[in-house]
Write a protein that holds these residues in place. Structure first.
Motif, short mmCIF file in Angstrom:
data_model
loop_
_atom_site.label_atom_id
_atom_site.label_comp_id
_atom_site.label_asym_id
_atom_site.label_seq_id
_atom_site.Cartn_x
_atom_site.Cartn_y
_atom_site.Cartn_z
N ASP A 183 44.72 34.70 53.74
CA ASP A 183 44.55 36.06 54.26
C ASP A 183 43.76 36.84 53.22
O ASP A 183 43.37 36.30 52.17
CB ASP A 183 45.89 36.71 54.63
N VAL A 184 43.52 38.10 53.47
CA VAL A 184 42.70 38.92 52.59
C VAL A 184 43.30 39.02 51.18
O VAL A 184 42.57 39.04 50.19
CB VAL A 184 42.46 40.32 53.20
N GLU A 185 44.62 39.04 51.09
CA GLU A 185 45.26 39.16 49.77
C GLU A 185 45.13 37.87 48.96
O GLU A 185 44.81 37.91 47.77
CB GLU A 185 46.72 39.56 49.94
N ASN A 192 41.87 48.21 42.81
CA ASN A 192 43.30 48.47 42.68
C ASN A 192 43.64 49.93 43.00
O ASN A 192 44.64 50.21 43.66
CB ASN A 192 43.80 48.11 41.28
N LYS A 193 42.81 50.86 42.54
CA LYS A 193 43.03 52.29 42.84
C LYS A 193 43.01 52.52 44.35
O LYS A 193 43.87 53.21 44.89
CB LYS A 193 41.96 53.16 42.18
N LYS A 194 42.01 51.95 45.00
CA LYS A 194 41.88 52.13 46.46
C LYS A 194 43.08 51.55 47.20
O LYS A 194 43.49 52.07 48.23
CB LYS A 194 40.59 51.48 46.95
N LEU A 195 43.63 50.46 46.67
CA LEU A 195 44.78 49.81 47.29
C LEU A 195 46.11 50.36 46.79
O LEU A 195 47.17 49.84 47.15
CB LEU A 195 44.71 48.30 47.05
N ARG A 196 46.03 51.37 45.92
CA ARG A 196 47.22 51.99 45.32
C ARG A 196 48.07 50.98 44.56
O ARG A 196 49.29 50.97 44.63
CB ARG A 196 48.06 52.69 46.39
N LYS A 197 47.37 50.13 43.82
CA LYS A 197 48.03 49.15 42.95
C LYS A 197 47.88 49.60 41.51
O LYS A 197 47.01 50.42 41.19
CB LYS A 197 47.40 47.76 43.12
N ASP A 198 48.70 49.03 40.64
CA ASP A 198 48.59 49.34 39.22
C ASP A 198 47.25 48.85 38.69
O ASP A 198 46.73 47.83 39.13
CB ASP A 198 49.71 48.66 38.43
N GLU A 199 46.74 49.58 37.71
CA GLU A 199 45.50 49.17 37.07
C GLU A 199 45.82 48.22 35.92
O GLU A 199 46.89 48.29 35.33
CB GLU A 199 44.75 50.40 36.55
N PHE A 200 44.88 47.34 35.64
CA PHE A 200 45.02 46.37 34.56
C PHE A 200 44.45 46.96 33.27
O PHE A 200 43.44 47.66 33.30
CB PHE A 200 44.28 45.07 34.92
N ASP A 201 45.09 46.69 32.15
CA ASP A 201 44.61 47.14 30.84
C ASP A 201 43.41 46.26 30.46
O ASP A 201 43.56 45.08 30.13
CB ASP A 201 45.73 47.01 29.81
N CYS A 202 42.23 46.84 30.50
CA CYS A 202 41.00 46.08 30.27
C CYS A 202 40.84 45.60 28.83
O CYS A 202 39.93 44.81 28.55
CB CYS A 202 39.78 46.91 30.70
N THR A 203 41.71 46.02 27.92
CA THR A 203 41.67 45.47 26.57
C THR A 203 42.37 44.12 26.50
O THR A 203 42.34 43.46 25.46
CB THR A 203 42.32 46.43 25.55
#
Length: 194
Positions: free
Chosen positions: A87-89, A167-178
């Motif tokens: 599926d899409v996920e 993730n923002k659009k899906l209202r999910k947590d953001e990942f720490d890019c560091t």
């Protein structure tokens, strides 16, 4: 085209159902838990498919409590059975995993050919990705935020930022890019992945 066609085209879509470019529900663009072809909801279809018309959950639990049944995982109506197309996920997770891992192993000083190939890969996604809704969204994003293929760190950061936009659009947590290397190349410092 009869009256039913006109009526069905004006019928509200179930929550989470995405329409494809052909005007029909898009299976690859819709999460399994929201897939509702016909009159059966995705949850009902999954329950029927997993139980196969056998014992109800209550009957299965009673059998387990009595020790007369082999313990099996309970069905998860939000996840497709293992033999189903993604599926899409699932497709999204697999694609992001592939892209992030590819970036994590991309050279620090890529050759012109490596840069060109990476750009072709990224630019091919909006053209070839099966979920047209996702592909169009990614295509618009890379127009505004062109890919940075100058080296491993820059590419990893660029991809992380693109992923966080989704993730923002899906209202999910953001990942720490560091932590991109820790997540997709080196593993955590505690050695749990070694």
């Amino acid at each position: 085209m009869g009256a039913n066609s006109a009526t069905s085209s004006k019928a509200p879509m179930p929550p989470g159902m995405i329409m494809g470019p052909d005007g029909k529900p898009c299976k690859i663009c819709t999460a399994f838990r929201n897939w509702r072809p016909g009159t059966t909801t995705g949850v009902e279809a999954n329950e029927k498919g997993r139980t196969g018309g056998q014992k109800s959950t209550a009957a299965m639990m009673a059998a387990l409590a009595a020790g007369s049944a082999v313990a099996a995982p309970l069905p998860r109506p939000d996840v497709p059975p293992p033999n189903c197309p993604p599926d899409v996920e699932q497709l999204g997770r697999a694609t992001w995993t592939f892209l992030h891992t590819t970036a994590a192993y991309y050279p620090e000083r890529p050759t012109p050919t490596q840069r060109a190939n990476m750009l072709m890969l990224i630019r091919a996604l909006p053209v070839l990705y099966p979920c047209t809704h996702c592909a169009d969204d990614f295509g618009e994003d890379i127009k505004v935020n062109p890919p940075d293929v100058s080296g491993r760190v820059a590419l990893s950061r660029w991809l992380c930022e693109r992923h966080n936009q989704v993730n923002k659009k899906l209202r999910k947590d953001e990942f720490d890019c560091t932590k991109t290397d820790e997540r997709w190349r080196d593993g955590p410092n505690d050695g749990s992945c070694d």
